[in-house]
Design a protein around this motif. Structure first.
Motif, PDB file in Angstrom:
ATOM      1  N   TYR A 117       0.854  -1.187   0.000  1.00 34.23           N
ATOM      2  CA  TYR A 117       0.000   0.000   0.000  1.00 34.23           C
ATOM      3  C   TYR A 117       0.891   1.238   0.000  1.00 34.23           C
ATOM      4  O   TYR A 117       1.894   1.281   0.704  1.00 34.23           O
ATOM      5  N   LYS A 131       3.972   0.509   2.264  1.00 33.40           N
ATOM      6  CA  LYS A 131       3.813  -0.534   3.274  1.00 33.40           C
ATOM      7  C   LYS A 131       3.676  -1.884   2.574  1.00 33.40           C
ATOM      8  O   LYS A 131       2.727  -2.095   1.820  1.00 33.40           O
ATOM      9  N   GLY A 180      -2.278  -5.603  12.041  1.00 31.65           N
ATOM     10  CA  GLY A 180      -1.331  -4.986  11.116  1.00 31.65           C
ATOM     11  C   GLY A 180      -0.365  -5.954  10.473  1.00 31.65           C
ATOM     12  O   GLY A 180       0.497  -5.553   9.687  1.00 31.65           O
ATOM     13  N   SER A 181      -0.501  -7.252  10.754  1.00 35.10           N
ATOM     14  CA  SER A 181       0.464  -8.218  10.213  1.00 35.10           C
ATOM     15  C   SER A 181       0.155  -8.620   8.765  1.00 35.10           C
ATOM     16  O   SER A 181       0.946  -9.327   8.150  1.00 35.10           O
ATOM     17  N   GLY A 182      -1.012  -8.202   8.264  1.00 38.69           N
ATOM     18  CA  GLY A 182      -1.318  -8.482   6.859  1.00 38.69           C
ATOM     19  C   GLY A 182      -2.370  -9.554   6.651  1.00 38.69           C
ATOM     20  O   GLY A 182      -2.596  -9.999   5.521  1.00 38.69           O
ATOM     21  N   LYS A 183      -3.071  -9.940   7.724  1.00 42.56           N
ATOM     22  CA  LYS A 183      -4.051 -11.029   7.635  1.00 42.56           C
ATOM     23  C   LYS A 183      -5.190 -10.682   6.673  1.00 42.56           C
ATOM     24  O   LYS A 183      -5.516 -11.466   5.782  1.00 42.56           O
ATOM     25  N   SER A 184      -5.807  -9.515   6.882  1.00 47.22           N
ATOM     26  CA  SER A 184      -6.935  -9.149   6.021  1.00 47.22           C
ATOM     27  C   SER A 184      -6.466  -8.994   4.587  1.00 47.22           C
ATOM     28  O   SER A 184      -7.141  -9.449   3.653  1.00 47.22           O
ATOM     29  N   SER A 185      -5.304  -8.389   4.416  1.00 44.20           N
ATOM     30  CA  SER A 185      -4.781  -8.204   3.052  1.00 44.20           C
ATOM     31  C   SER A 185      -4.615  -9.549   2.363  1.00 44.20           C
ATOM     32  O   SER A 185      -4.984  -9.709   1.193  1.00 44.20           O
TER      33      SER A 185
HETATM   34  N1  LIG Z   1      -5.666   0.870   2.459  1.00 37.97           N
HETATM   35  C1  LIG Z   1      -4.492   0.897   3.101  1.00 37.97           C
HETATM   36  N2  LIG Z   1      -3.605   1.903   2.900  1.00 37.97           N
HETATM   37  C2  LIG Z   1      -2.415   1.924   3.523  1.00 37.97           C
HETATM   38  N3  LIG Z   1      -1.980   0.959   4.369  1.00 37.97           N
HETATM   39  C3  LIG Z   1      -2.810  -0.055   4.610  1.00 37.97           C
HETATM   40  C4  LIG Z   1      -4.105  -0.165   3.997  1.00 37.97           C
HETATM   41  N4  LIG Z   1      -4.702  -1.290   4.424  1.00 37.97           N
HETATM   42  C5  LIG Z   1      -3.838  -1.876   5.271  1.00 37.97           C
HETATM   43  N5  LIG Z   1      -2.703  -1.145   5.385  1.00 37.97           N
HETATM   44  C6  LIG Z   1      -1.520  -1.497   6.176  1.00 37.97           C
HETATM   45  O1  LIG Z   1      -1.050  -2.767   5.765  1.00 37.97           O
HETATM   46  C7  LIG Z   1      -0.670  -3.545   6.884  1.00 37.97           C
HETATM   47  C8  LIG Z   1      -1.492  -4.823   6.924  1.00 37.97           C
HETATM   48  O2  LIG Z   1      -2.852  -4.497   7.133  1.00 37.97           O
HETATM   49  P1  LIG Z   1      -3.986  -5.598   7.302  1.00 37.97           P
HETATM   50  O3  LIG Z   1      -3.900  -6.544   6.187  1.00 37.97           O
HETATM   51  O4  LIG Z   1      -5.258  -4.885   7.515  1.00 37.97           O
HETATM   52  O5  LIG Z   1      -3.511  -6.334   8.654  1.00 37.97           O
HETATM   53  P2  LIG Z   1      -4.358  -7.145   9.736  1.00 37.97           P
HETATM   54  O6  LIG Z   1      -5.610  -7.611   9.097  1.00 37.97           O
HETATM   55  O7  LIG Z   1      -3.433  -8.262  10.139  1.00 37.97           O
HETATM   56  O8  LIG Z   1      -4.605  -6.214  10.875  1.00 37.97           O
HETATM   57  C9  LIG Z   1      -0.869  -2.660   8.119  1.00 37.97           C
HETATM   58  O9  LIG Z   1       0.367  -2.060   8.433  1.00 37.97           O
HETATM   59  C10 LIG Z   1      -1.865  -1.639   7.642  1.00 37.97           C
HETATM   60  O10 LIG Z   1      -1.687  -0.427   8.333  1.00 37.97           O
END
Ligand SMILES: Nc1ncnc2c1ncn2[C@@H]1O[C@H](COP(=O)(O)OP(=O)(O)O)[C@@H](O)[C@H]1O
Ligand SMILES: [Mg+2]
Length: 227
Positions: free
Chosen positions: A11, A18, A41-46
């Motif tokens: 991102y 990031k 913030g570890s990237g699970k949702s991503s």
């Molecule tokens: N739309 C976005 N823009 C910028 N950074 C993002 C966005 N979505 C997630 N992040 C960053 O990417 C990293 C992984 O996020 P995410 O997948 O939501 O983690 P989790 O689900 O484990 O909390 C985090 O550092 C988060 O801040």
């Protein structure tokens, strides 16, 4: 069935970039329960968004039965998600002016009698047999999440993706919700994301993420799922 190869996603965050997911590969077979664990913030949702085609990876590829997501049109990907995947999120996203039964029917492929009966049967199985005609605001948090689960199951998807499905529930309700999701593995597969290892105790494979990378994989499966 579902195969992910070298998935990466970054991102743009103001000036900096990031790296949310870094070169993750994994394979999911029918009837498996895969857990994705890691701190916020570890990237699970991503990773879940990439696996389900909700987001496109910066690099890498996802295949469902050898069909590459990147080779499909957006329309085909949407159709695939609607027919093959079910989603349960931390927030249930139920529609407040529709009844419990109507909320489930929103995801049915056809609005016919057979699906209405199926929606009722599912809701009854999930312990909501006497609440078909309630509205979401008349339910407890655990009940609302169970409606969301019925909605995710009504079209008999091959994979249910669940992102922190118990995140807003108390421990006992969370464990019940997890057990209902787990039961779906008789029909399809389940990929569940959480920061709570307790709810993954029955998972076939648990992938632990840290800073977008795989920190650990723990498998109860005989054949290695990891490449
Ligand atoms: N739309 C976005 N823009 C910028 N950074 C993002 C966005 N979505 C997630 N992040 C960053 O990417 C990293 C992984 O996020 P995410 O997948 O939501 O983690 P989790 O689900 O484990 O909390 C985090 O550092 C988060 O801040
Ligand atoms: Mg998340």
């Amino acid at each position: 069935m579902l195969q992910a190869e070298n998935l990466s996603l970054a991102y743009q965050d103001g000036e900096s970039i990031k790296e949310a997911v870094q070169k993750i590969s994994l394979a999911v077979d029918d009837h498996q329960f895969i857990g994705i664990l890691g701190p916020s913030g570890s990237g699970k949702s991503s990773l879940l968004y990439l696996l389900s085609g909700l987001r496109k990876p910066a690099s890498g590829e996802v295949f469902l039965d050898d069909r590459a997501f990147s080779k499909m049109t957006e329309k085909e990907r949407v159709a695939l998600r609607r027919s093959e995947f079910g989603f349960v999120f931390q927030q249930h996203f139920l529609i407040n002016y529709l009844t419990v039964q109507e909320n489930v029917m929103v995801a049915a492929p056809v609005q016919d009698k057979a699906h209405t009966e199926q929606a009722k049967a599912l809701l009854a199985d999930l312990g909501l047999g006497d609440k078909f005609h309630r509205f979401p605001y008349q339910l407890s948090g655990g009940e609302r999440q169970r409606v969301a689960i019925a909605r995710a199951m009504i079209h008999r998807p091959r994979i249910i993706f669940a992102d922190e499905p118990t995140g807003l529930l108390d421990r006992r309700t969370g464990l019940q919700v997890m057990s209902l999701l787990r039961g779906y593995c008789e029909q399809g597969s389940l990929i569940a994301v959480t920061h709570n290892p307790e709810i993954l105790s029955e998972a076939d494979l648990v992938i632990t993420l840290r800073d977008g990378q795989v920190a650990n994989m723990e498998s109860k499966l005989k054949s290695a799922q990891i490449s």
